[in-house]
Enzyme design. Structure first.
Site, PDB file in Angstrom:
ATOM      1  N   CYS A 176       8.393 -55.461   7.345  1.00 15.92           N
ATOM      2  CA  CYS A 176       9.609 -54.912   7.951  1.00 15.92           C
ATOM      3  C   CYS A 176       9.521 -53.401   8.163  1.00 15.92           C
ATOM      4  O   CYS A 176       9.671 -52.911   9.270  1.00 15.92           O
ATOM      5  CB  CYS A 176      10.807 -55.220   7.047  1.00 15.92           C
ATOM      6  SG  CYS A 176      10.888 -56.960   6.620  1.00 15.92           S
TER       7      CYS A 176
ATOM      8  N   LYS B 110      20.244 -52.305  11.707  1.00 19.62           N
ATOM      9  CA  LYS B 110      19.147 -52.924  10.960  1.00 19.62           C
ATOM     10  C   LYS B 110      17.863 -52.104  11.106  1.00 19.62           C
ATOM     11  O   LYS B 110      17.150 -51.839  10.129  1.00 19.62           O
ATOM     12  CB  LYS B 110      18.920 -54.350  11.481  1.00 19.62           C
ATOM     13  CG  LYS B 110      17.656 -55.013  10.971  1.00 19.62           C
ATOM     14  CD  LYS B 110      17.734 -55.332   9.504  1.00 19.62           C
ATOM     15  CE  LYS B 110      16.389 -55.713   8.940  1.00 19.62           C
ATOM     16  NZ  LYS B 110      16.423 -56.015   7.516  1.00 19.62           N
TER      17      LYS B 110
HETATM   18  N1  SAJ Z   1       7.169 -48.016  -0.870  1.00 23.05           N
HETATM   19  C1  SAJ Z   1       6.589 -46.815  -1.222  1.00 23.05           C
HETATM   20  N2  SAJ Z   1       7.365 -45.873  -1.852  1.00 23.05           N
HETATM   21  C2  SAJ Z   1       8.671 -46.095  -2.151  1.00 23.05           C
HETATM   22  C3  SAJ Z   1       9.259 -47.323  -1.782  1.00 23.05           C
HETATM   23  C4  SAJ Z   1       8.471 -48.272  -1.151  1.00 23.05           C
HETATM   24  O1  SAJ Z   1       5.401 -46.556  -0.977  1.00 23.05           O
HETATM   25  O2  SAJ Z   1       9.299 -45.203  -2.740  1.00 23.05           O
HETATM   26  C5  SAJ Z   1       6.355 -49.041  -0.175  1.00 23.05           C
HETATM   27  C6  SAJ Z   1       6.196 -50.334  -0.964  1.00 23.05           C
HETATM   28  O3  SAJ Z   1       5.168 -50.237  -1.897  1.00 23.05           O
HETATM   29  C7  SAJ Z   1       5.897 -51.311   0.152  1.00 23.05           C
HETATM   30  C8  SAJ Z   1       6.731 -50.788   1.320  1.00 23.05           C
HETATM   31  O4  SAJ Z   1       7.031 -49.437   0.994  1.00 23.05           O
HETATM   32  O5  SAJ Z   1       4.521 -51.283   0.500  1.00 23.05           O
HETATM   33  C9  SAJ Z   1       8.002 -51.546   1.586  1.00 23.05           C
HETATM   34  O6  SAJ Z   1       8.623 -51.933   0.377  1.00 23.05           O
HETATM   35  P1  SAJ Z   1      10.208 -51.860   0.132  1.00 23.05           P
HETATM   36  O7  SAJ Z   1      10.478 -52.349  -1.227  1.00 23.05           O
HETATM   37  O8  SAJ Z   1      10.725 -50.504   0.444  1.00 23.05           O
HETATM   38  O9  SAJ Z   1      10.827 -52.814   1.262  1.00 23.05           O
HETATM   39  P2  SAJ Z   1      10.578 -54.335   1.772  1.00 23.05           P
HETATM   40  O10 SAJ Z   1       9.653 -54.265   2.962  1.00 23.05           O
HETATM   41  O11 SAJ Z   1      10.222 -55.271   0.690  1.00 23.05           O
HETATM   42  O12 SAJ Z   1      12.076 -54.710   2.261  1.00 23.05           O
HETATM   43  C10 SAJ Z   1      12.734 -53.877   3.212  1.00 23.05           C
HETATM   44  C11 SAJ Z   1      14.111 -53.503   2.636  1.00 23.05           C
HETATM   45  N3  SAJ Z   1      14.717 -52.448   3.451  1.00 23.05           N
HETATM   46  C12 SAJ Z   1      15.196 -51.302   2.893  1.00 23.05           C
HETATM   47  O13 SAJ Z   1      15.143 -51.070   1.700  1.00 23.05           O
HETATM   48  C13 SAJ Z   1      15.842 -50.340   3.820  1.00 23.05           C
HETATM   49  C14 SAJ Z   1      15.002 -54.740   2.605  1.00 23.05           C
HETATM   50  O14 SAJ Z   1      16.329 -54.405   2.201  1.00 23.05           O
HETATM   51  C15 SAJ Z   1      15.051 -55.383   4.005  1.00 23.05           C
HETATM   52  O15 SAJ Z   1      15.869 -56.550   4.017  1.00 23.05           O
HETATM   53  C16 SAJ Z   1      13.635 -55.780   4.373  1.00 23.05           C
HETATM   54  O16 SAJ Z   1      12.838 -54.581   4.437  1.00 23.05           O
HETATM   55  C17 SAJ Z   1      13.698 -56.475   5.728  1.00 23.05           C
HETATM   56  O17 SAJ Z   1      13.658 -57.719   5.737  1.00 23.05           O
HETATM   57  O18 SAJ Z   1      13.877 -55.798   6.741  1.00 23.05           O
END
Ligand code: SAJ
Length: 436
Positions: free
Chosen positions: A271, A217
């Protein structure tokens, strides 16, 4: 199976993960008892309502409460399966050390009502070793029960770790369809937990040991953090070189084995900016890359603030639109959001020149009070503002055509407008850097 008795389930912690999980288990026909320390949360759910925003969750909870499959209270009572989904924040020591006290408190409450044959599953994101620590605590509380991995023969209780992987905004779909890793304290524990998840998960469920599942995780979110850090570092380098990072990334991504993620104003949410620290904390000497990635992503926020301030100062008197406050696109969650931090910093510095557009907000958050900044809709911002700073890639912003942006100074931290003429920001960045 005909005539089969379904297990009764207790879900401890009714937040963003626990509540949808409880509702999905109830939908599969099991009797679910949800437990939360907040009386308000319990009362809301007991009325068939919800206290969090998530697509389709309201109807699902209403339905399972009305059908008598889901009830909530503040006390843990007897059940066949216990699912623990409580927060694992940092200690307030500034060192990013994980605080597993909520998990241990939940386990203590579960221990009181355990009976032979029960299954205890931890879902909270946890540092490696937490499930074993939880087992030890339950063993100490209930010396009358044989615990897995501690006693000879068949244990009375099965204990496993099974993290969620759901994305806010898609939780119900992903809860059902995502694959899951199920880590048992022993293989028998993993099999017991697997039998439970098979009742409501359509994705593949893969068994392993508890520590490997815990680490998996953390690794998933650290992987994403490191990859976003790479994109963010590129964007800072491209700014210094006067290049358009979006163009460079889209060209590089044409390589069949390159897939660079999107730069942004930093990493938000609960997360990805947190979980990598659990690995760093577990192996501080062995994780320079993961630690550095955290620093790069946090540092990107300050880079964006410096560049945005330089742009605002270069356009004296101009009104400025900050587009977005949410931590990511198309959600109404403004907690742990770099966009919100950038906009609030600009509001404090430039006051009433700052207009904030956030279609998911009814009012500006508390820190904007007395700054003079105001919340406007996207049309007002386009009419009144000459400088646009894109902080969130909400769909409603993406659809603004080039013609409506013409003549405006744009800083697009998310790359939502590929047709926008590139501004070489290297000089402004250098000046902002010198000015501190
Ligand atoms: N972000 C970027 N660039 C990207 C992708 C995301 O700047 O290319 C930023 C987003 O804007 C945001 C942050 O990263 O601020 C996180 O967003 P996210 O969509 O990547 O993830 P979360 O936090 O909504 O959810 C994550 C997910 N983990 C992964 O994709 C590995 C989700 O599957 C998990 O279940 C969740 O964390 C968790 O609960 O741990």
């Amino acid at each position: 199976m005909r005539g089969e008795t379904l297990p009764t389930v207790s879900v401890i912690g009714l937040g963003y993960i626990g509540l949808p999980t409880a509702a999905v288990i109830a939908r599969a026909g099991m009797q679910v008892h949800g437990v939360d320390i907040s009386r308000e949360v319990v009362e809301t759910i007991s009325r068939g309502e919800i206290h969090i925003e998530e697509v389709d969750l309201d109807g699902l909870v209403r339905g399972v409460v009305q059908r008598g499959l889901f009830r909530a209270s503040c006390d843990v009572t007897a059940a066949d399966v216990f699912v623990i989904a409580v927060p694992t924040p940092f200690h307030k020591d500034g060192q990013h050390t994980p605080d597993v006290s909520y998990v241990m408190e939940a386990a203590r409450n579960v221990a009181r009502v355990l009976k032979p044959g029960d299954v205890v599953i931890l879902e909270s994101t946890s540092p490696v070793g937490t499930t074993e620590q939880m087992r030890n605590l339950i063993a100490a509380e209930r010396p009358d029960l044989a615990m897995p991995g501690l006693a000879e023969g068949t244990p009375d209780i099965a204990i496993a770790y099974c993290p969620e992987r759901v994305l806010p905004g898609r939780i119900l779909e992903e809860l059902t369809n995502n694959d899951r890793s199920i880590g048992g304290i022993t293989p028998r524990c993993a099999r017991k937990a697997l039998a439970f998840y098979k009742r409501f998960v359509r994705g593949s469920c893969v068994t392993t040991d508890a520590a490997s599942a815990e680490m998996t995780k953390l690794v998933e979110n650290a992987y994403r953090d490191v990859n976003i850090a790479f994109a963010n570092e590129l964007s800072i380098a491209a700014d210094a070189m006067g290049l358009d990072v979006w163009e460079v990334i889209s060209l590089a991504n044409r390589h069949p084995r390159v897939n660079i993620l999107n730069p942004g104003p930093g990493v938000g949410g609960h997360c990805i900016a947190v979980d990598p620290w659990f690995i760093v904390n577990g192996a501080p000497e062995q994780t320079p890359l993961i630690r550095t990635a955290r620093g790069v992503n946090d540092g990107k926020i300050h880079h964006v603030i410096a560049r945005a301030c330089a742009l605002v100062e270069a356009n004296p008197g101009a009104r400025v639109a900050c587009l977005g406050l949410a931590f990511k696109a198309n959600i109404d969650d403004f907690r742990e959001s770099p966009a919100r931090l950038v906009a609030a910093t600009l509001a404090r510095r430039f006051g009433e020149r700052i207009h904030v557009v956030e279609p998911y907000a009814g009012e500006l958050p508390i820190e904007f009070t007395d700054t003079g900044a105001k919340l406007v809709d996207v049309d007002t911002a386009l009419e009144e503002c000459d400088v646009m700073i894109v902080l969130v890639d909400h769909d409603v912003f993406k659809s603004v055509p080039l013609a409506e942006r013409s003549g405006k100074q744009v800083y697009d931290t998310r790359g939502i407008w590929p047709d926008q003429p590139h501004i070489d920001a290297s000089e402004a960045i250098e000046q902002a850097r010198k000015a501190g």
